[in-house]
Every structure is written in structure tokens, then in C-alpha cells.
Design a protein around this motif. Sequence first.
Motif, mmCIF file in Angstrom:
data_model
loop_
_atom_site.group_PDB
_atom_site.id
_atom_site.type_symbol
_atom_site.label_atom_id
_atom_site.label_comp_id
_atom_site.label_asym_id
_atom_site.label_seq_id
_atom_site.Cartn_x
_atom_site.Cartn_y
_atom_site.Cartn_z
ATOM 1 N N CYS A 254 49.239 -8.793 -37.165
ATOM 2 C CA CYS A 254 48.392 -9.257 -36.041
ATOM 3 C C CYS A 254 49.354 -9.388 -34.868
ATOM 4 O O CYS A 254 49.768 -10.483 -34.516
ATOM 5 N N CYS A 255 49.717 -8.284 -34.260
ATOM 6 C CA CYS A 255 50.957 -8.266 -33.466
ATOM 7 C C CYS A 255 50.791 -8.516 -31.972
ATOM 8 O O CYS A 255 51.743 -8.891 -31.302
ATOM 9 N N ALA A 256 49.602 -8.257 -31.421
ATOM 10 C CA ALA A 256 49.473 -8.268 -29.957
ATOM 11 C C ALA A 256 49.525 -9.696 -29.385
ATOM 12 O O ALA A 256 48.985 -10.602 -30.010
ATOM 13 N N PRO A 257 50.174 -9.892 -28.257
ATOM 14 C CA PRO A 257 50.786 -8.922 -27.340
ATOM 15 C C PRO A 257 52.212 -8.490 -27.709
ATOM 16 O O PRO A 257 52.856 -7.824 -26.906
ATOM 17 N N GLY A 258 52.697 -8.866 -28.860
ATOM 18 C CA GLY A 258 53.963 -8.294 -29.311
ATOM 19 C C GLY A 258 55.181 -9.191 -29.166
ATOM 20 O O GLY A 258 56.303 -8.731 -29.358
ATOM 21 N N GLY A 259 54.978 -10.466 -28.851
ATOM 22 C CA GLY A 259 56.118 -11.381 -28.674
ATOM 23 C C GLY A 259 57.002 -11.428 -29.914
ATOM 24 O O GLY A 259 58.230 -11.301 -29.821
ATOM 25 N N LYS A 260 56.359 -11.589 -31.062
ATOM 26 C CA LYS A 260 57.165 -11.734 -32.295
ATOM 27 C C LYS A 260 57.651 -10.371 -32.786
ATOM 28 O O LYS A 260 58.742 -10.266 -33.326
ATOM 29 N N ASP A 277 47.295 -4.247 -34.789
ATOM 30 C CA ASP A 277 46.353 -5.220 -34.214
ATOM 31 C C ASP A 277 44.982 -4.571 -34.170
ATOM 32 O O ASP A 277 44.851 -3.353 -33.999
ATOM 33 N N LYS A 278 43.963 -5.414 -34.328
ATOM 34 C CA LYS A 278 42.598 -4.890 -34.372
ATOM 35 C C LYS A 278 42.102 -4.461 -32.993
ATOM 36 O O LYS A 278 41.228 -3.614 -32.869
ATOM 37 N N ARG A 282 44.553 -4.819 -26.521
ATOM 38 C CA ARG A 282 45.695 -5.748 -26.558
ATOM 39 C C ARG A 282 46.998 -5.026 -26.920
ATOM 40 O O ARG A 282 48.090 -5.528 -26.657
ATOM 41 N N ASP A 303 42.371 -2.868 -38.715
ATOM 42 C CA ASP A 303 41.995 -4.173 -39.242
ATOM 43 C C ASP A 303 42.914 -4.527 -40.412
ATOM 44 O O ASP A 303 42.901 -3.838 -41.438
ATOM 45 N N ALA A 304 43.669 -5.597 -40.251
ATOM 46 C CA ALA A 304 44.621 -5.996 -41.302
ATOM 47 C C ALA A 304 43.902 -6.361 -42.596
ATOM 48 O O ALA A 304 44.488 -6.279 -43.674
ATOM 49 N N ASP A 322 50.639 -13.481 -38.204
ATOM 50 C CA ASP A 322 50.417 -14.460 -37.129
ATOM 51 C C ASP A 322 48.915 -14.384 -36.850
ATOM 52 O O ASP A 322 48.483 -13.773 -35.866
#
Length: 438
Positions: A254-260, A277-278, A282, A303-304, A322
Motif C-alpha cells: 500500500c505504497c502511495a505516495p511512496g514515503g516509505k 497501490d490500488k 496516487r 489490489d493487495a 502500511d
Amino acid sequence: MSQNVRVLAARSCFDVVDQGMSLSEVLPKSQALLDNALDKALLQEICFGVMRYLPQLEAVCNQLMSKPLVKQLRPLQFLLYVGIYQLKFMRIPDHAAISETVEAARELKGQSLTKLINGVLRNVQRQPALFDFDNAPDAVQHNHPGWLITKLRQAYPNQWQQILLANQQKAPLWLRVNSNKLSPTDYAAALTRAGIEYSRPIADLPAAIKLTQAQDVTSLPGYAEGWFSVQDAAAQYAAYLLQVDNHHRVLDACCAPGGKTCHILELAPDAELTALDKEPKRLVRVHDNLFRLGLKANVIAADAAVPDNWWQGKLFDRILLDVPCSAIGVIRRHPDIRWLRKKADIAPLCELQQRILQQCWQLLAPGGILLYATCSILPDENGAQIATFLQQNSDARLDELPQHTTQENGWQLLPGEHDMDGFFYARLLKIATNSETT
Ligand SMILES: C[S@@+](CC[C@H](N)C(=O)[O-])C[C@H]1O[C@@H](n2cnc3c(N)ncnc32)[C@H](O)[C@@H]1O
């Protein structure tokens, strides 16, 4: 021509509270209608303030008006909150706050209401006791919806008031230095040279720098060069807790916006990272962030919770979940969340979180690590999820982190702790079963 700040503030607050739009959606559009940076900052301060004190602003109006303005006059009701907020909480001279607000009423087609608005504001100016809420209901005293206060009270009988108070504070600006490009010490020196005050208060987060005053990040040293990212310190724990090496296959589900995502790659640039990310929209931000920081990932819109649609059949060594959550831990940063989120939203979110967790667990290699994270402080989304999961998965073990005991089913950071956001982490280890070890 630049528009009237108070008109934009009233309309923006109306859009959030009555129309259910988020401030992060509404505010940039309103700010784009203003010419100068000071007006943009003023608009933000007023909108954030009205969100933070909405119940008290409503209560003051209720004391001074026989009934609130309704239907097409609703934006003018919000204009009253804008005016009262300025008088009570800002350092704008009273006469300017009142005259500017009355002028804004004219622009909002409230010509016939200018007398009423002027009268209400003058009463607020004259009667400080209108803000005496010692005996008011909890929702008004603490400026949060009743259902949320009840939940926090149940979960944190000794800390709920402290949490509500922390939610009323302005969030600081935290940076994460891109250690791939330069050391945090070198970046700190660059800030000093630029005359920007900061501190580095968290010993186990070496790349975290807290600025003493919020500022436009694009004008900080090294923005275009990708020397740093904006990220709350609580979120900076994720990449360390995931313990990624350069040879690992990693899923950020669930990566967006990609901080982690970017932080993981800063620590292990050669790791093979799938960032999922779904929401395709984003993912634009994920691509932008990867580009600015000079990092590479395999970015997928999917979809994860349905790996059959995207998983290539190779197990991952590390998985970061996340998950989508209520975001109740970041209310100080997004003060509108308390009004947008409803009690009925929590159960479906929990159901989705558990589904993502169960499905992605199947993609983790034996001996691998899955880090479950939320920016919530509600136990339903956090410890209770992990308890349910552990009951149903005998190949999972909760790893004890230095910061918590396994009894709590994870590590709960509360908002305001070391000036960080509220966050939850649980690190799960996949045990190699007998059939796999023999
Ligand atoms: C808390 S945010 C992630 C923040 C991100 N990890 C970061 O550090 O920048 C949760 C994300 O989950 C995404 N999401 C929601 N449901 C999803 C699903 N079923 N599969 C994948 N992503 C999902 C949302 O679009 C949102 O971007």
C-alpha cells in the motif's frame, strides 16, 4: 485578480464539513486563487483553526443566534466561524478581523446579513465568557466528535485527554535526510549555513530532522537534488523495522505516495522492490518521489487483497503493509479527519485491513518479515487485528521490538509523543514449518 481570503476560507470549510471533501483536496485549489504566499498561509491557518475548534465556534454562535443559517446561507454560517476564530485565536487586530469578515459576507451574497454578522462578532469581542466551556459536553470541551472521544476513552483511560490535547497542536515539519545522497550531519550543516533552525531529537532515527519553524520545503537546501523528504518521524521507523538488505525481494503493498518506499530504497538501493497501490492516480506521486530521489522500484496499480491478479509467483523476503486506515493518529496534521471520519467507517476498514494482511501473508517467504503499520491509534485497527491474525496463522510469530512487549500485540505511538504522529507497528515473523525445514 486575487480572491478574498475569508470568502475562500468559509467556502473551503463548508466544502469539508457539509460536503465531505478533504481539506487536502480543497485547500490547494483555494490557495491557487490567491496571489501571494502570505494570503495562502493565512487561508491555511484559518481553515485548520476552524477544523480544530468547530464545536466551540458552533457553540458560541448558538449562544448568540436563535438558529444557525441553513441551505444556501450555510457558507455564511462558516464565515461566522472564520470571523470568530480570528477574534479568539489569531493575532489579527479585532477591527480588521471584523471589517474583513463583514466585507467577505457581501461577496458571499450575504448583503442582508452583514448587520447580523457584525453584531455576532462584536459580541464575541466584548464577551470572553462565551468561550467558557468548563461545563459543556465533552465534544465541545475537547473539540472532537463524541463517538471518537468515547472510543479513545475506552482504549486509553489514563491518556485520552492528553491525546485530544495533542490533536489540537500544530504538527511540526519533520524531514528525512536521504542518506543515499549525503549524511544527516552534512545536511544539518547545510541547514545551519542557510540560517534554518532545527533539532535532531530522536536518537534511534538518525536521518530525522525537526525544523523549528514550518516553511516552504521547496526552498530548503537540496530539495531539487533529492537531499531530503518530508516525513513525520513516527513514519520513519517503518524502513528500519523492516530490516531490508540489498539482496531482498520486497513488497510495499500500500505504497502511495511512496514515503516509505523511498526510505526503504535509500537504506537498501539494490533491493528488488515491488511498490503496489490500488489507486492509479496516487501512484503518480510515487513515480515523482522515486524520480526526485534517484531511486528505482517496480510500481504496479493493483489490489493487495487480490494477489492472483498481479503476483508473479515469487515469494517476498520482506513485506510492508502500511494499510488504509482511519488516520486517527494524524489528526493534528489533518484536523479535518475528525469530521470526515464516521464511526461506521471503522468496521469496514478493519475488514479490509485483515483481508490485506491474510492475503499478503501468503506471499511471504519462510523466515521473512512482514511489518503491519497504521497511522491510527484505535486498537480495533491495530493490536486487535494482530491478535486475530495470530490466532488464525500458526506460522506467524509477533517479534518483540525494543519499544514494546508482545502483550500489547505491537508498538503503539501516541500523537505528540516526542512530537511525533500517532502510529502503530507490529513486526510478524514467518516461521519455517516442519515440512519446509526437512
Ligand atoms: C496509509 S496510505 C500508504 C502510505 C504510504 N505507505 C507512504 O508511506 O507514503 C494507504 C494506501 O493504501 C492504498 N490502498 C487502499 N486499499 C488498497 C488495496 N486494497 N490494495 C492496495 N492499496 C490499497 C491507498 O490508496 C493508500 O495510498
